[in-house]
Enzyme design. Structure first.
Site, mmCIF file in Angstrom:
data_model
loop_
_atom_site.group_PDB
_atom_site.id
_atom_site.type_symbol
_atom_site.label_atom_id
_atom_site.label_comp_id
_atom_site.label_asym_id
_atom_site.label_seq_id
_atom_site.Cartn_x
_atom_site.Cartn_y
_atom_site.Cartn_z
ATOM 1 N N ARG A 27 -5.724 23.900 2.616
ATOM 2 C CA ARG A 27 -5.758 23.042 3.759
ATOM 3 C C ARG A 27 -6.237 23.754 4.857
ATOM 4 O O ARG A 27 -6.039 25.028 4.914
ATOM 5 C CB ARG A 27 -4.321 22.690 3.999
ATOM 6 C CG ARG A 27 -3.431 21.895 2.901
ATOM 7 C CD ARG A 27 -2.127 21.550 3.284
ATOM 8 N NE ARG A 27 -1.535 20.661 2.157
ATOM 9 C CZ ARG A 27 -0.251 21.012 1.676
ATOM 10 N NH1 ARG A 27 0.402 21.815 2.343
ATOM 11 N NH2 ARG A 27 0.189 19.942 0.798
ATOM 12 N N TYR B 126 2.588 19.075 -19.482
ATOM 13 C CA TYR B 126 3.624 19.750 -18.415
ATOM 14 C C TYR B 126 3.630 18.226 -17.596
ATOM 15 O O TYR B 126 2.736 17.769 -17.159
ATOM 16 C CB TYR B 126 2.698 20.940 -17.589
ATOM 17 C CG TYR B 126 3.486 20.944 -16.359
ATOM 18 C CD1 TYR B 126 4.491 21.888 -16.171
ATOM 19 C CD2 TYR B 126 3.128 20.238 -15.152
ATOM 20 C CE1 TYR B 126 5.200 22.334 -15.237
ATOM 21 C CE2 TYR B 126 3.898 20.537 -13.941
ATOM 22 C CZ TYR B 126 4.911 21.572 -13.987
ATOM 23 O OH TYR B 126 5.609 22.094 -13.001
ATOM 24 N N GLU C 281 12.347 35.775 -11.578
ATOM 25 C CA GLU C 281 11.777 34.994 -12.695
ATOM 26 C C GLU C 281 10.718 35.625 -13.360
ATOM 27 O O GLU C 281 9.474 36.162 -12.812
ATOM 28 C CB GLU C 281 11.031 33.445 -11.978
ATOM 29 C CG GLU C 281 10.822 32.444 -13.025
ATOM 30 C CD GLU C 281 10.528 31.159 -12.389
ATOM 31 O OE1 GLU C 281 9.677 30.637 -12.590
ATOM 32 O OE2 GLU C 281 11.442 30.687 -11.471
ATOM 33 N N ARG D 123 8.212 35.308 -9.019
ATOM 34 C CA ARG D 123 8.883 34.677 -7.814
ATOM 35 C C ARG D 123 10.539 35.117 -7.758
ATOM 36 O O ARG D 123 11.021 35.396 -8.686
ATOM 37 C CB ARG D 123 8.493 33.156 -7.756
ATOM 38 C CG ARG D 123 9.039 32.187 -8.910
ATOM 39 C CD ARG D 123 8.660 30.949 -8.694
ATOM 40 N NE ARG D 123 9.140 29.953 -9.572
ATOM 41 C CZ ARG D 123 9.000 28.758 -9.584
ATOM 42 N NH1 ARG D 123 8.316 28.156 -8.733
ATOM 43 N NH2 ARG D 123 9.499 27.895 -10.430
ATOM 44 N N ARG E 92 -4.820 21.296 -9.144
ATOM 45 C CA ARG E 92 -3.853 20.316 -8.674
ATOM 46 C C ARG E 92 -3.324 21.219 -7.368
ATOM 47 O O ARG E 92 -2.461 20.657 -6.844
ATOM 48 C CB ARG E 92 -2.791 20.039 -9.629
ATOM 49 C CG ARG E 92 -2.100 21.178 -10.424
ATOM 50 C CD ARG E 92 -1.277 20.699 -11.480
ATOM 51 N NE ARG E 92 -0.457 21.539 -11.958
ATOM 52 C CZ ARG E 92 0.732 21.814 -11.629
ATOM 53 N NH1 ARG E 92 1.248 21.348 -10.948
ATOM 54 N NH2 ARG E 92 1.482 22.817 -12.183
ATOM 55 N N ASP F 70 5.816 16.390 -14.256
ATOM 56 C CA ASP F 70 6.607 16.455 -13.050
ATOM 57 C C ASP F 70 7.735 15.396 -13.408
ATOM 58 O O ASP F 70 7.371 14.764 -14.106
ATOM 59 C CB ASP F 70 5.867 16.181 -11.484
ATOM 60 C CG ASP F 70 5.178 17.332 -11.237
ATOM 61 O OD1 ASP F 70 5.398 18.453 -11.343
ATOM 62 O OD2 ASP F 70 3.819 17.209 -10.444
ATOM 63 N N ARG G 13 5.208 28.978 -22.875
ATOM 64 C CA ARG G 13 5.520 30.076 -22.155
ATOM 65 C C ARG G 13 7.153 29.724 -21.820
ATOM 66 O O ARG G 13 7.430 28.455 -21.816
ATOM 67 C CB ARG G 13 4.918 30.331 -20.837
ATOM 68 C CG ARG G 13 3.506 30.769 -20.889
ATOM 69 C CD ARG G 13 3.095 31.936 -21.576
ATOM 70 N NE ARG G 13 3.309 32.990 -20.780
ATOM 71 C CZ ARG G 13 3.528 34.292 -20.779
ATOM 72 N NH1 ARG G 13 3.224 34.751 -21.925
ATOM 73 N NH2 ARG G 13 3.859 35.267 -19.552
#
Length: 382
Positions: free
Chosen positions: A176, A347, A299, A278, A172, A349, A248
């Site tokens: 580019r 998971y 994080e 991050r 996913r 969105d 996690r």
């Protein structure tokens, strides 16, 4: 007369379901074990700086679902927001997702799109049907880009070798061959002007909805309601009697600074010798605001213990086997529907969470009208 419904969880799934079913004439009680609504997308103003903080880490709204986009705008003003992630690799900063700028900067080249496509293709492995994350990466970007941008980050994020993870995790992520640095490719992208908690509060603001925080629902009381919607962990409904599904979790190390500390909302740190994945600088999630101070999170992912907040379902072979056993138990339960990220062990969105809740509300109303049993899950977990 409408049903008496129990909604366990005041996150997006619970709020959307509660609103839709209250508007359909039902009486909905929403409970949440935490002291706030909005679940993991909860936002709050930092008292010291005034910055709107994403308490449980960054949440950026993006969707191609026009119905969902129209729905959330009923309850909040959304400001345009483009997610432009950067990453620091061996002391140099690159754009993510990997795009033409990243490729040219990394290799010290000035390639045009078709030249870059051929250049990367010449370095990828010939793996016709990648099964693991590592195989997918080697076939996708080759060993150099994989080692720089994906390998270390993935090891830290999931706590295992990328060869143990499914290829679907990487599929996913875009690659580019232009200079587009917008992390997402959806038509609708934005942030609620006053934060996600205000959005959820507006959804829950209905005379047919009652909210109780700091409240734990006992599944043994399911039969006291016309129907229960459970947005908590699927295994938690059954008191983890078959064992715990693997997740996690995240630890956040908060620090503050004056001015602009890193110049972007999210900076990834995939280097293996950096312990965190991050750093997020929350003032940049609301670029229409101005603040002298700044709030940042480092994080740290790790294995989720019994007292931790579950973030990412692991869903490897062992977990899927246990999940199948819990799904079988759920199918035998009565008077309950399992919903959302935790209830279906997937998971999700935010836009998918909302879409599934909207569709489930319609399905519940239709089932009751036809005298049928409501769906057991908002979406199939397996």
């Amino acid at each position: 007369m409408g049903d008496r419904l129990m909604m366990v969880g005041a996150g997006l799934s619970g709020a959307v379901l509660a609103r839709q079913l209250a508007e359909a004439g039902h009486s909905v009680t929403v409970v949440d074990a935490r002291d706030h609504i909005a679940g993991n997308c909860h936002t709050a103003r930092d008292a010291q700086t005034g910055v709107m903080v994403h308490t449980y880490g960054p949440h950026i709204f993006h969707t191609d679902d026009d119905g969902v986009w129209d729905y959330v705008q009923r309850f909040a003003t959304f400001r345009p927001y483009k997610n432009q992630v950067k990453t620091t690799v061996e002391g140099r900063v690159y754009s993510l997702p990997v795009n033409l700028h990243t490729i040219n900067q990394f290799y010290g080249t000035a390639l045009r799109p078709e030249e870059a496509r051929a250049y990367v293709a010449a370095r990828t492995a010939d793996i016709p049907d990648p099964q693991t994350f590592e195989e997918q990466a080697l076939a996708f970007v080759g060993p150099d880009l994989y080692a720089a941008f994906f390998e270390g980050y993935t090891r830290k994020q999931w706590g295992t070798d990328p060869s143990n993870l499914p290829a679907s995790i990487l599929k996913r992520l875009p690659l580019r061959f232009n200079y587009d640095d917008n992390y997402f490719f959806h038509r609708h992208q934005g942030m609620p002007e006053d934060g996600y908690t205000a959005l959820v509060a507006a959804m829950l603001d209905h005379p047919g909805i009652t909210v109780h925080l700091n409240t734990v629902f006992d599944p043994a009381e399911t039969d006291q309601w016309d129907h229960v919607f459970w947005a908590g962990p699927l295994d938690g409904f059954f008191d983890y009697k078959l064992g715990r599904l693997g997740y996690r979790t995240l630890d956040f190390e908060t620090f503050r600074a004056d001015g602009d500390w890193q110049g972007c909302a999210v900076m990834n740190h995939p280097d293996a010798d950096v312990p965190y994945t991050r750093i997020s600088e929350h003032k940049h999630f609301a670029p229409w605001e101005s603040h002298a101070g700044s709030v940042l999170y480092r994080e740290f992912p790790r294995a989720c213990g019994p007292d931790d907040i579950p973030y990412y379902p692991i869903r490897l072979a062992e977990e899927k086997s246990l999940l199948a056993d819990y799904v079988a138990l759920a199918e035998q339960a009565s008077g309950v529907t399992f919903v959302g990220r935790l209830g279906t062990y997937r998971y999700l969105d935010m836009d998918v969470t909302i879409r599934e809740a909207l569709d489930l509300a319609d399905a519940y109303v239709a089932a009751r009208a036809d005298g049928e049993t409501p769906p057991r899950f908002s979406a199939a977990p397996l």
